[in-house]
Design an enzyme around this catalytic site. Structure first.
Site, PDB file in Angstrom:
ATOM      1  N   HIS A   1      67.454 -63.696 -60.221  1.00  0.00           N
ATOM      2  CA  HIS A   1      68.554 -64.083 -61.120  1.00  0.00           C
ATOM      3  C   HIS A   1      68.791 -65.588 -61.144  1.00  0.00           C
ATOM      4  CE1 HIS A   1      69.534 -59.825 -60.580  1.00  0.00           C
ATOM      5  NE2 HIS A   1      70.420 -59.903 -61.545  1.00  0.00           N
TER       6      HIS A   1
ATOM      7  N   GLU B 296      65.520 -55.170 -73.160  1.00  0.00           N
ATOM      8  CA  GLU B 296      65.377 -56.559 -73.642  1.00  0.00           C
ATOM      9  C   GLU B 296      64.361 -56.691 -74.767  1.00  0.00           C
ATOM     10  OE1 GLU B 296      65.678 -55.741 -70.484  1.00  0.00           O
ATOM     11  OE2 GLU B 296      67.328 -56.943 -69.677  1.00  0.00           O
TER      12      GLU B 296
END
Lengths: 333, 326
Positions: free
Chosen positions: A135, A66
């Site tokens: 999540h 990321e």
């Protein structure tokens, strides 16, 4: 699509995809980059089909890195491209937080106005799908703390489609938070859908008794609550914030001055959240318009649990919105 | 010196660049002591051969990403000493209008993209700049400087992988000065041969004596040529900083003897002595360079002194772009 065509039935997911497709068609500088955006078709199937249409250069699968691919997006933006970086969920964006805050948000100021970063980062946000504590969080309010960023929360098909083009046209970094539960929402996209303004809130439902300020997945819940409340004779005005940074104070204060009672519904946590910021602004700017203290309905302050009944209890729901509004109205006089 | 001899003009230029960095930074120390410069300031003294050897091989269209120890890179790249000094003074005539200071020098004209003070933070940016050049069919290279401390950051590994995977024109320059602030390489890396880490990612690599400007130049020329063809390159330059990490460093982590030993390989002395022995440069050349540089440094101070403070009413400018109505 021309204005004479009928609106198209589709899902929010389709609308986001069409927005990306349109951007790719309209500007050769635009490309999409992120984990599983290409061969997999996107974790939430948003980019399905785009690889075949636009090729590997422009639908660019990245490693699970990321920080590097967000930073690469920043560099590519400096180099004249218009990257759309997709981060699978906002929880993962924390691995790129340094790049987002210390570089993307700071570069223009740090360089004395020389290096602006026309970067768009899209990420999925929110709970409700039993994906547990890594999540499911809503970090958009958190990102709205950072000067230099713009933070968008599309909650309708038109915004899901049109906010991207506006974000790409912006000279500075824009973060778009797509709530995971909205992807399956069905609706119609007008034939003339296009770029939308990314500076203002919108009244989605007029009302005179109470203002519900909300965004994202809490918008459809709030609208449903407002419809049920209307049956009971309580008319709630639902304001879709749409943009969490910069906040549209004018639209918020206008509605407060109309209804004099405010409920803020936010999937983020209460402590130090965007709901706290909005509440503070209302007392700074519209204190004497208030008949009741500003109320907040936020997610419970827990890392999101997996079990369905616990997760549902942690999130704002239609029933809890209705109850909060009834309480606000009942306690009047 | 085993590398090809430069001619007189080339040698004089390399000497000039290194002396500029040295004298400029010595003046920075003076101005820091006089409290004209504040904040963190990291000196490059001792490492001059690296920035000089590398950047002199770049083309104007190439981009540079540097660290918080970047006065040397900025000077060699052609940013004016005055704009750098004024930046450190915090004046609006500075290269970042006083918004960045010593650690955040920027210049869009020369593609000098900072001045990044997050260790490892510049590497992903370099990947993106190179990606943009590649996607737009520009033959530019991005030169990304970082210290050996950055090798411990995930960004180093993520970025080398991406650069090789996407065949990007990036030159990674590791300025290995042996200490990440005050922690020696041997305390932080299980494998201290940094260049070889490139092998894990299929990134071509080499090690060079970072005190030898000709060796750096030669290695840089090869590495840049490789990068320009779309093959990233990791060049480890073994060097040493003669001064403390920053102005707040008591240097408890290394011995005076070690510093003295390294100073015997001062890149400026080493280069000049070799050039003099080879009859390429003379004492008169050296004296002339010193005179020129002294004037440039004095002028930079005068420029900074004459600079102005940005009005506080401008405080919140440059948070978002100022879009002029069309």
């Amino acid at each position: 699509m021309s204005t004479t065509d009928p609106p198209k039935k589709m899902t929010y997911r389709d609308a986001v995809r069409e927005g990306i497709r349109s951007a790719l068609q309209n500007d050769p500088r635009v490309f999409l980059m992120g984990e599983d955006v290409g061969h997999y078709g996107g974790c939430f199937a948003v980019s399905r089909g785009l690889l075949a249409e636009f090729g590997e250069e422009r639908i660019r699968d990245t490693p699970l890195a990321e920080s590097a691919f967000v930073g690469a997006g920043i560099g590519a933006a400096l180099g004249g491209m218009r990257p759309i970086v997709e981060i699978m969920t906002c929880n993962f964006s924390l691995l790129a937080l340094d790049q987002i805050m210390n570089t993307a948000a700071s570069l223009l100021h740090m360089s004395g106005g020389q290096f602006n970063v026309p970067l768009v980062i899209r990420m999925a946000t929110g709970g409700g799908k039993q994906l547990a504590a890594q999540h499911s969080h809503s970090l958009e309010g958190w990102y709205a703390h950072i000067p230099g960023l713009k933070v968008l929360t599309p909650a309708t098909l038109e915004d899901g489609y049109g906010m991207l083009a506006s974000a790409l046209a912006d000279p500075d970094p824009v973060l778009i938070f797509e709530n995971q539960t909205l992807y399956i929402m069905e609706g119609e996209l007008p034939a003339n859908a296009g770029p939308v303004d990314i500076s203002s809130a919108k009244v989605r439902c007029e009302g005179k008794d109470v203002t519900i300020l909300t965004y994202g997945a809490s918008l459809p819940k709030s609208l449903e609550a407002a419809a049920k409340l209307a049956e009971q004779g309580v008319h709630a005005e639902v304001v879709d914030l749409r943009v969490l940074r910069p906040l549209d104070d004018a639209t918020i204060m206008r509605s407060v001055a109309k209804t004099h009672r405010v409920l803020i519904v936010d999937e983020g946590w209460r402590s130090g959240g965007i709901s706290a910021e909005i509440s503070a602004r209302i007392q700074e700017k519209a204190f004497y318009e208030l008949d009741r203290p500003v109320q907040r309905l936020c997610s419970a302050e827990v890392p999101m649990p997996y079990a369905k009944h616990l997760e549902q209890a942690a999130l704002p729901q239609v029933e809890s919105i209705i109850a909060a509004v009834q309480n606000l109205v009942r306690s009047h006089g | 010196m085993t590398t090809a001899q430069p001619d007189h003009d080339q040698a004089r230029r390399l000497l000039w660049q290194m002396v500029r960095i040295r004298r400029f930074e010595e003046k920075c120390v003076e101005m820091y002591s006089a409290q004209k410069i504040r904040g963190f300031m990291h000196l490059y003294i001792g490492e001059e051969a690296v920035a000089t050897g590398i950047i002199e091989q770049l083309r104007p269209e190439d981009a540079i990403v540097a660290t918080y120890r970047e006065h040397g890179q900025a000077l060699v790249r052609g940013m004016s000493a005055g704009s750098i000094m004024a930046e450190m003074y915090g004046k609006q005539e500075g290269c970042a209008r006083g918004r960045g200071g010593s650690m955040h020098l920027f210049d869009a004209k020369t593609r000098f993209c900072g001045g990044n003070a997050i260790v490892g933070g510049g590497l992903p940016l370099a990947i993106g700049l190179a990606l943009a050049d590649k996607m737009q069919n520009r033959k530019a290279v991005t030169a990304c400087f970082f210290g050996e401390g950055a090798v411990a950051e995930g960004e180093f590994h993520e970025s080398l992988n991406l650069a090789a995977l996407w065949k990007l024109p990036v030159l990674f320059i590791c300025e290995n000065n042996l200490y990440a602030m005050g922690t020696a390489l041997r305390y932080t890396e299980s494998k201290t041969e940094i260049a070889k880490k490139g092998d894990a990612y299929n990134v071509a690599n080499a090690v060079v004596d970072g005190m030898d400007v000709l060796a750096v130049s030669e290695a840089a020329a090869k590495a840049i040529a490789t990068a320009r063809e779309g093959q990233p390159f990791l060049l480890e330059c073994r060097t040493y900083r003669f001064r403390a990490h920053s102005m707040f460093d008591a240097e408890l982590y290394r011995s005076k003897d070690e510093v003295t030993e390294w100073k015997k390989r001062d890149p400026i002395t080493l280069f000049f002595d070799a050039m003099k022995a080879a009859n390429v440069l003379s004492d008169a050349d050296y004296a002339a360079v010193e005179t020129e540089v002294a004037k440039e440094v004095d002028d930079s101070v005068a420029y900074a002194e004459a600079g102005t403070w940005e009005p506080v009413s401008d405080l919140t400018r440059f948070v978002y772009s100022e879009v002029t109505a069309s």
